[in-house]
Design an enzyme around this catalytic site. Sequence first.
Site, PDB file in Angstrom:
ATOM      1  N   CYS A  79      -0.038 -10.163   2.917  1.00 57.76           N
ATOM      2  CA  CYS A  79      -1.892 -10.383   1.902  1.00 57.76           C
ATOM      3  C   CYS A  79      -2.242 -12.152   1.991  1.00 57.76           C
ATOM      4  CB  CYS A  79      -1.500 -10.073   0.952  1.00 57.76           C
ATOM      5  SG  CYS A  79      -2.737  -8.659  -0.277  1.00 57.76           S
ATOM      6  N   HIS A 186       0.446  -5.080   3.514  1.00 64.66           N
ATOM      7  CA  HIS A 186       1.712  -5.468   2.811  1.00 64.66           C
ATOM      8  C   HIS A 186       3.169  -4.888   3.542  1.00 64.66           C
ATOM      9  CE1 HIS A 186       0.263  -6.690  -0.661  1.00 64.66           C
ATOM     10  NE2 HIS A 186      -0.680  -6.610  -0.529  1.00 64.66           N
ATOM     11  N   GLU A 188       5.465  -4.412   2.318  1.00 68.62           N
ATOM     12  CA  GLU A 188       7.255  -3.643   2.266  1.00 68.62           C
ATOM     13  C   GLU A 188       6.555  -2.899   1.830  1.00 68.62           C
ATOM     14  OE1 GLU A 188       4.324  -6.485  -0.656  1.00 68.62           O
ATOM     15  OE2 GLU A 188       4.776  -6.210   1.356  1.00 68.62           O
TER      16      GLU A 188
END
Length: 206
Positions: A79, A186, A188
Site C-alpha cells: 500500500c 493489502h 494480508e
Amino acid sequence: MIVIIDYGMGNLKSVKNALDFLKLESKISAEIEEIQKADALILPGVGAFPDAMDTIEKLALDKVIKEEVRKKKPLLGICLGMQLLFEKGFEGIERKGLGLLKGNIVKMKEDKSNSVKIPHIGWNNLLYNKKDELFNSIEEGKFVYYVHSYFAQDYNKEDLIAYSEYGDNKIPGVVRSSNVIGAQFHPEKSGTVGLSILKNFGELIK
C-alpha cells in the site's frame, strides 16, 4: 527471517498475523541491525506519503533499506509502503521517495461518468501484465482488497506485473524490479489470494 519495518505508520499486526498463519518466521522492528540480519523485508504503510518519508528519514531507515536492496535482499512494499518505493509523491506537496523504482505517486482521476469513488476502497480483480513467481498457483482475475487514493504513474512498463481497472484508472497492483516488489492492495487483507502471494514472497528466501 522476514523483518516487517516499523516506522509507526503501518498495519503491522495484520501483516505479522498473516505471516504467522503461513508459518513464515518474522518480527516487527525498526532496529538497523535486525533489518541487516533479515533474509527479506516488508515495508507496510497507511497514511500520507510526506509524513511517512519524514519519519523514515528521521529514523535513518531510508539508508539501510537502500543498502539491503543493493545486496539483493527481497523487499515487499505494501500500500503506502509500495508508493514509497518510487521516486516522488505528490500528496499535498512534492516529496522525494526512496527512488528504488522509476515513477511518481499521483492522485487517482475522478471518473467522467462519476461511476467510481475516490478513495478506491474494496475488492477489485487483478489482470496480469506478465508472468511472475509471486503469482504461482494463482489464476488471473482473482480479487484483492484495496484502500487508496493515490497510485503509481510514469513507471517502467517492464516493472508492471499485475494491474486493476477502476473507472478511467489503470492501477498498478503489483510491480517488481528484480528484488524490489510493491503491492498497492493489502495482501494480508485479501483472503486466500493474498496469503498465496505472501507465501510465494516467502519462497524467495528459501
